[in-house]
Enzyme design. Structure first.
Site, PDB file in Angstrom:
ATOM      1  N   HIS A  95      -7.252  -6.258   0.584  1.00  0.00           N
ATOM      2  CA  HIS A  95      -6.110  -5.347   0.516  1.00  0.00           C
ATOM      3  C   HIS A  95      -4.937  -5.820   1.360  1.00  0.00           C
ATOM      4  O   HIS A  95      -3.785  -5.641   0.992  1.00  0.00           O
ATOM      5  CB  HIS A  95      -6.557  -3.954   0.955  1.00  0.00           C
TER       6      HIS A  95
ATOM      7  N   SER B  20       0.830  -1.195   0.000  1.00  0.00           N
ATOM      8  CA  SER B  20       0.000   0.000   0.000  1.00  0.00           C
ATOM      9  C   SER B  20       0.877   1.263   0.000  1.00  0.00           C
ATOM     10  O   SER B  20       1.674   1.462  -0.908  1.00  0.00           O
ATOM     11  CB  SER B  20      -0.960  -0.046   1.197  1.00  0.00           C
TER      12      SER B  20
ATOM     13  N   ASP C 157      -1.687  14.629  12.378  1.00  0.00           N
ATOM     14  CA  ASP C 157      -1.939  15.935  11.770  1.00  0.00           C
ATOM     15  C   ASP C 157      -1.479  15.954  10.315  1.00  0.00           C
ATOM     16  O   ASP C 157      -2.215  16.367   9.413  1.00  0.00           O
ATOM     17  CB  ASP C 157      -1.248  17.043  12.566  1.00  0.00           C
TER      18      ASP C 157
END
Length: 256
Positions: free
Chosen positions: A237, A83, A175
């Site tokens: 996945h 990924s 963040d």
């Protein structure tokens, strides 16, 4: 940048693993233990994950260069990426082909995906949790239950919650990951120019996943002309955790 790395095995050819979003190097432990009698296996925490340092921006080219610098003393090696880690690994092979003896890409293509909306939801929920009120880990799981109903995904995310002397904290750079989702689901095509990697490449996809499709084949072939593709039945996945024995056998044959 020195990345947190776990080493298993002390002889044979070297295989390095790059995990995906929300992951850590230890996610590959089961596979690594099986390979360690015959290989030196490196499990890396990617930047902004696990115990590795954080960055100020999310840029696949910059991340690939950081990983390349960390791996250079171990090269040439086999590189495996899933990924997000697969995109980092592909960029690394394209920019530093001398370091990569062969490449394994797990359920991701060298393309920009349409959306990371599901990931943004996870990140927003994790950021909004009041960690100062937590006394036990099961309280965090309960706080995530509504937004993340799948218990497997919930447990996976909670691996990133750590307790230290000053309380609970997330190891992830939430963040940055939340604010630069476009970069995370993207692919730095322009920055990579017309480069291609001529080494051997194995693509391992989950038959139940939509991360790799026929429409991605042309770009795979352009960037990585010596590739072959394997679809694993009964896997989505997270191929290596859903079908570990099949994945391990395919990987062993490729790196042998």
């Amino acid at each position: 940048m020195s990345l947190h790395t776990t080493v298993l095995g002390d002889h044979g050819s070297t295989i390095a693993f790059c995990h995906g979003l929300f992951g850590q190097g230890k996610n590959w432990t089961q596979i690594a233990k099986a390979l360690s009698p015959d290989h030196r296996v490196l499990l890396l925490d990617m930047p902004n994950h696990g115990r590795s340092p954080w960055t100020e921006t999310f840029d696949y080219v910059e991340l690939a260069d950081m990983v390349a610098s960390h791996l250079e003393p171990e090269a040439p090696l086999a590189l495996v990426g899933h990924s997000m880690g697969g995109k980092i690994a592909m960029c690394l092979a394209l920019r530093h082909p001398e370091l990569v003896e062969r490449l394994v890409v797990v359920d991701v293509a060298p393309v920009t995906y349409a959306s990371g909306r599901e990931f943004v939801g996870y990140i927003d929920t994790m950021r909004q949790m009041d960690l100062t009120t937590l006394e036990r880990r099961d309280q965090a799981e309960e706080a995530l239950r509504e937004a993340v109903p799948n218990p497997v995904v919930r447990s996976f995310l909670l691996q990133n919650l750590r307790r230290s002397d000053d309380g609970w904290h997330w190891q992830l750079n939430l963040d940055l990951l939340g604010e630069d989702m476009d970069g995370l689901v993207g692919w730095p095509d322009e920055k990579l120019g017309d480069t291609s990697y001529d080494g051997a490449v194995l693509w391992v996809g989950g038959a139940g996943s939509d991360y790799i499709s026929d429409e991605h084949a042309a770009e795979m072939d352009r960037r990585f002309p010596r590739n072959r593709r394997v679809l694993v039945k009964g896997a989505g996945h997270w191929v290596h955790s859903e079908q570990p024995e099949v994945f391990l056998e395919v990987l062993r044959r490729f790196v042998r």
